[in-house]
Design a protein around this motif. Structure first.
Motif, short mmCIF file in Angstrom:
data_model
loop_
_atom_site.label_atom_id
_atom_site.label_comp_id
_atom_site.label_asym_id
_atom_site.label_seq_id
_atom_site.Cartn_x
_atom_site.Cartn_y
_atom_site.Cartn_z
N VAL A 132 5.44 -6.85 -0.40
CA VAL A 132 5.74 -6.27 -1.71
C VAL A 132 4.50 -5.53 -2.20
CG1 VAL A 132 6.33 -6.77 -4.11
CG2 VAL A 132 7.38 -8.10 -2.26
N GLN A 159 9.78 -3.17 3.24
CA GLN A 159 8.81 -3.17 2.14
C GLN A 159 9.52 -2.95 0.81
OE1 GLN A 159 5.64 -0.42 2.92
NE2 GLN A 159 5.24 -1.27 4.96
N GLN A 160 9.09 -3.68 -0.18
CA GLN A 160 9.61 -3.53 -1.54
C GLN A 160 8.61 -2.74 -2.36
OE1 GLN A 160 11.22 -7.05 -3.51
NE2 GLN A 160 10.29 -6.38 -5.44
N LYS A 167 10.63 -3.94 -8.01
CA LYS A 167 11.88 -4.68 -8.11
C LYS A 167 13.07 -3.74 -8.01
CE LYS A 167 14.31 -8.06 -10.97
NZ LYS A 167 14.27 -8.85 -12.23
#
Length: 256
Positions: free
Chosen positions: A98, A159-160, A163
């Protein structure tokens, strides 16, 4: 809810981040691979040492003159809010894959991110764009940042970005100076893949470009939406990247 379809090969595409210089090993597989692809052709810009920033204030001034603005992308691009990131932070890919904003590595003299958009129109969703410029303390530190992008590809298959936003299914290419007529930078990375958003849906085209010259890196990201073709995003990111590299040369090169 965001449908999390399988996301394959991904690269670190947010322009910066990674291991602080004091924690770096003397060599890593990614660093060695990046450094030995071709012989070092030397700096792409014949810089005037007096025009290179030596302080954070001078580095931020240079970034302000080089980093893309809406006109750098071409017609129809506007600034998003917030327009500029906090210059006391930069994006770092965590162990959980993240991206977060954290304190810049000790190798960074200054860094800044700007956000842009092609607004939604006539049944087409918005194109979200960003530009990043980072001034490192040494050329080797800038080259290390490029190598870390390769390393992060292997570490995080998904992959973030934030949000509700994911990237994946990336196809990557890397060109050192002199390869395939790439002469605008010492090293250039390009990624094309898929972007999924809880707001905009997906998959949509995702493009990222990063280039290194001297101790500077510049990067551009484009995230697609409904009705947006990959070529449209590629044209926007390629133009802005070229503008930044041209401005950088004009800002630091020796004057005749």
């Amino acid at each position: 809810m965001l449908a999390l379809a399988p996301l394959l090969l991904v690269v670190a595409c947010a322009g910066g981040g990674g291991t602080p210089a004091k924690e770096r090993p003397s060599a890593s597989p990614a660093r060695s691979t990046a450094a030995t692809k071709t012989p070092d052709a030397g700096p792409v810009i014949d810089a005037d040492p007096a025009r290179l920033p030596a302080t954070r204030k001078a580095a931020l001034d240079l970034i302000g003159r080089v980093i893309a603005d809406p006109d750098s992308f071409g017609p129809g691009v506007v600034a998003r809010r917030p327009y500029e990131s906090d210059p006391a932070t930069w994006p770092v890919l965590g162990a959980d894959c993240v991206w977060r904003q954290e304190k810049p590595a000790s190798s960074v003299l200054a860094t800044l991110t700007r956000s842009f958009e092609v607004p939604a129109a006539r049944g087409k969703g918005p194109i979200r764009l960003s530009a990043v410029m980072t001034v490192h303390r040494t050329r080797e530190d800038a080259r290390w940042e490029m190598a870390e992008s390769i390393e992060e590809t292997m570490r995080c298959p998904t992959q973030q970005l934030r949000k509700g936003e994911l990237i994946g299914s990336m196809i990557s290419s890397s060109l050192m100076r002199g390869e395939s007529a790439q002469n605008n930078s010492e090293d250039a990375l390009t990624e094309a893949g898929e972007y999924r958003s809880s707001v905009l849906g997906g998959p949509h085209p995702y493009l990222w470009q990063q280039a290194q010259a001297l101790r500077f890196t510049v990067a551009v990201t484009g995230k697609g939406a409904k009705g947006r073709a990959e070529k449209e995003i590629d044209d926007l990111t390629t133009q802005a990247q070229a503008v930044m590299l041209t401005r950088l040369g004009s800002a630091v090169a020796k004057q005749s």
